[in-house]
Scaffold this active site. Structure first.
Site, PDB file in Angstrom:
ATOM      1  N   HIS A 100       0.731  -1.257   0.148  1.00 34.45           N
ATOM      2  CA  HIS A 100      -0.060   0.290   0.059  1.00 34.45           C
ATOM      3  C   HIS A 100       0.877   1.484   0.087  1.00 34.45           C
ATOM      4  O   HIS A 100       0.218   2.440  -0.139  1.00 34.45           O
ATOM      5  CB  HIS A 100      -1.033   0.092   1.139  1.00 34.45           C
ATOM      6  CG  HIS A 100      -2.264   0.654   0.746  1.00 34.45           C
ATOM      7  ND1 HIS A 100      -3.326   0.538   1.516  1.00 34.45           N
ATOM      8  CD2 HIS A 100      -2.674   1.508  -0.135  1.00 34.45           C
ATOM      9  CE1 HIS A 100      -4.369   1.100   1.047  1.00 34.45           C
ATOM     10  NE2 HIS A 100      -4.070   1.837   0.207  1.00 34.45           N
ATOM     11  N   ASP A 123      -9.970  -0.115   3.647  1.00 28.96           N
ATOM     12  CA  ASP A 123      -8.758  -0.688   4.385  1.00 28.96           C
ATOM     13  C   ASP A 123      -9.093  -1.321   5.840  1.00 28.96           C
ATOM     14  O   ASP A 123      -9.889  -0.578   6.517  1.00 28.96           O
ATOM     15  CB  ASP A 123      -7.772  -0.047   4.384  1.00 28.96           C
ATOM     16  CG  ASP A 123      -6.415  -0.308   4.609  1.00 28.96           C
ATOM     17  OD1 ASP A 123      -6.187  -1.480   5.097  1.00 28.96           O
ATOM     18  OD2 ASP A 123      -5.051   0.118   4.045  1.00 28.96           O
ATOM     19  N   HIS A 125      -6.746  -0.800   7.930  1.00 30.20           N
ATOM     20  CA  HIS A 125      -5.901  -0.104   8.592  1.00 30.20           C
ATOM     21  C   HIS A 125      -6.286   1.376   8.146  1.00 30.20           C
ATOM     22  O   HIS A 125      -6.518   1.560   6.979  1.00 30.20           O
ATOM     23  CB  HIS A 125      -4.489  -0.376   8.481  1.00 30.20           C
ATOM     24  CG  HIS A 125      -4.097  -2.029   8.696  1.00 30.20           C
ATOM     25  ND1 HIS A 125      -4.356  -2.879   7.675  1.00 30.20           N
ATOM     26  CD2 HIS A 125      -4.074  -2.530   9.614  1.00 30.20           C
ATOM     27  CE1 HIS A 125      -4.166  -4.069   8.346  1.00 30.20           C
ATOM     28  NE2 HIS A 125      -3.744  -4.021   9.405  1.00 30.20           N
ATOM     29  N   ASP A 127      -3.599   3.522   8.005  1.00 24.41           N
ATOM     30  CA  ASP A 127      -2.404   3.888   7.336  1.00 24.41           C
ATOM     31  C   ASP A 127      -1.914   5.458   7.460  1.00 24.41           C
ATOM     32  O   ASP A 127      -1.520   6.246   6.573  1.00 24.41           O
ATOM     33  CB  ASP A 127      -2.270   3.603   5.797  1.00 24.41           C
ATOM     34  CG  ASP A 127      -2.658   2.152   5.452  1.00 24.41           C
ATOM     35  OD1 ASP A 127      -2.172   1.336   6.396  1.00 24.41           O
ATOM     36  OD2 ASP A 127      -3.161   1.838   4.445  1.00 24.41           O
ATOM     37  N   HIS A 140       4.033   1.195   4.240  1.00 21.58           N
ATOM     38  CA  HIS A 140       2.880   0.464   3.635  1.00 21.58           C
ATOM     39  C   HIS A 140       1.863   1.163   4.714  1.00 21.58           C
ATOM     40  O   HIS A 140       0.624   1.155   4.402  1.00 21.58           O
ATOM     41  CB  HIS A 140       2.809  -0.699   3.344  1.00 21.58           C
ATOM     42  CG  HIS A 140       2.459  -1.872   4.310  1.00 21.58           C
ATOM     43  ND1 HIS A 140       2.188  -3.047   4.080  1.00 21.58           N
ATOM     44  CD2 HIS A 140       3.098  -1.673   5.590  1.00 21.58           C
ATOM     45  CE1 HIS A 140       2.130  -3.741   5.125  1.00 21.58           C
ATOM     46  NE2 HIS A 140       2.685  -2.945   6.431  1.00 21.58           N
ATOM     47  N   ASP A 227      -7.425  -1.702  -0.436  1.00 18.70           N
ATOM     48  CA  ASP A 227      -6.544  -2.571   0.373  1.00 18.70           C
ATOM     49  C   ASP A 227      -7.401  -3.791   0.452  1.00 18.70           C
ATOM     50  O   ASP A 227      -8.167  -4.060   1.217  1.00 18.70           O
ATOM     51  CB  ASP A 227      -5.913  -2.342   1.590  1.00 18.70           C
ATOM     52  CG  ASP A 227      -4.803  -3.122   1.953  1.00 18.70           C
ATOM     53  OD1 ASP A 227      -4.796  -4.494   2.019  1.00 18.70           O
ATOM     54  OD2 ASP A 227      -3.792  -2.589   2.709  1.00 18.70           O
ATOM     55  N   ASP A 229      -7.022  -6.360   2.221  1.00 20.03           N
ATOM     56  CA  ASP A 229      -7.085  -6.740   3.711  1.00 20.03           C
ATOM     57  C   ASP A 229      -8.183  -6.055   4.472  1.00 20.03           C
ATOM     58  O   ASP A 229      -8.689  -6.303   5.510  1.00 20.03           O
ATOM     59  CB  ASP A 229      -5.799  -6.537   4.532  1.00 20.03           C
ATOM     60  CG  ASP A 229      -5.222  -5.119   5.020  1.00 20.03           C
ATOM     61  OD1 ASP A 229      -6.179  -4.340   5.005  1.00 20.03           O
ATOM     62  OD2 ASP A 229      -4.257  -4.964   5.090  1.00 20.03           O
ATOM     63  N   GLU A 272      -1.913  -5.082  -2.130  1.00 16.37           N
ATOM     64  CA  GLU A 272      -1.613  -5.845  -0.953  1.00 16.37           C
ATOM     65  C   GLU A 272      -2.315  -7.161  -1.533  1.00 16.37           C
ATOM     66  O   GLU A 272      -2.540  -8.334  -0.472  1.00 16.37           O
ATOM     67  CB  GLU A 272      -2.403  -5.642   0.275  1.00 16.37           C
ATOM     68  CG  GLU A 272      -1.655  -4.082   0.870  1.00 16.37           C
ATOM     69  CD  GLU A 272      -0.275  -4.209   1.371  1.00 16.37           C
ATOM     70  OE1 GLU A 272       0.102  -5.367   1.510  1.00 16.37           O
ATOM     71  OE2 GLU A 272       0.407  -3.328   1.895  1.00 16.37           O
TER      72      GLU A 272
END
Length: 300
Positions: A100, A123, A125, A127, A140, A227, A229, A272
């Site tokens: 990412h 996402d 997360h 980030d 990332h 992303d 994830d 990712e």
């Protein structure tokens, strides 16, 4: 959306410390992204992959807490130039990652063409880490902060301007793993965020309706940074930082379908995908399926 798409691969794995995500662009091509979008009558130009310089070993640069800073900065500067040219040619930039950290370059290339670029950060997360707040030093986990002008100057200055985006033009969707420094920044900047708690309570339909309405009011373009994830690892196992309790395959398709109907997305990246950690290229295939929905694919 624009009918001309430029596909850009970024085989980057230097923004984190798990090998394999550099094969993400190849995995998504193998899963049929070109054929999927051409079947929807888009003109697609695959520009190939950005060349990534590799250090002799994975390292943290002297004097910083940032892993592979120079190489990550160099790769993102190259990506920013390519994306900038794609937008100048009035084509839709579709970027395939890679980790990412590549969002730094994508946003640097896109944002200069808009007065108020909106960003949907899909996402697990946020980030929003910096060298000071990151437990790992993995870049990332920093691209959204960097794009806000927060972080190391070698990253924030890519493209020759900063910040790329404003905090009031960001919507984070699907977050369920936030570091303390990120929580503080979200509160300080007033960033709009839908954690899994809000998504479970409101439902994805309401979340996307609110997101679209929020961004339509104040932006002149919207970048989608997705992303894999963000999805639950049961549906998308081939990611480097899986977090259980995530968005479902069907919720994610609904989100993409609603974005297609709203016709607000002007650039996108899917990141990712790590085929080494995957099951029979399942995650790459899901990514391609989500791209299909984003670009208007329908059941009937």
């Amino acid at each position: 959306m624009k009918k001309d798409i430029s596909l850009i691969g970024v085989p980057m794995d230097l923004g984190q410390n798990r090998r394999g995500v550099d094969m993400g662009p190849s995995a998504m091509r193998y899963a049929g992204v070109v054929e999927r979008l051409e079947a929807l009558h888009y003109e697609l130009d695959d520009l190939g992959d950005i060349d990534i310089s590799r250090p002799d070993r994975y390292r943290k640069d002297d004097g910083t807490n940032l892993r592979n800073l120079l190489e990550v900065a160099e790769a993102n500067a190259k990506l920013a130039e390519v994306v900038d040219e794609v937008v100048r040619e009035d084509k839709f930039p579709l970027v395939l990652g890679g980790d990412h950290s590549i969002a730094i370059g994508t946003l640097a290339g896109v944002a200069k063409h808009y007065q108020n670029l909106g960003v949907i950060w899909y996402d697990a997360h946020a980030d929003l880490n910096t060298g000071e707040t990151s437990p790992s030093g993995n870049i990332h986990g920093m691209p959204l902060a960097v794009s806000l002008g927060i972080g190391h100057e070698k990253l924030t200055g890519i493209g020759g301007y900063e910040p790329k985006i404003r905090p009031e033009n960001i919507v984070i969707i699907g977050a369920r793993s936030l570091d303390e420094g990120e929580k503080k920044l979200i509160r300080e900047k007033g960033i709009k965020i839908y954690t899994m708690h809000e998504i479970d309570r409101l439902g994805m339909s309401t979340v996307m309706e609110e997101t679209i309405h929020y961004l339509q009011k104040q932006t002149d373009g919207v970048h989608l940074s997705l992303d894999l994830d963000g999805l639950d690892p049961h549906d998308a196992p081939g990611v480097g930082t899986p977090v259980i309790g995530g968005l479902s395959y069907r919720e994610s398709h609904l989100a993409m379908e609603m974005l297609a109907e709203a016709n607000i997305v002007t650039s996108a990246e899917f990141v990712e995908v790590n085929p080494i950690l995957d099951e029979k290229n399942k995650t790459a295939s899901i990514a391609v399926g989500l791209m299909g929905s984003l670009f208007g694919e329908k059941l009937l």
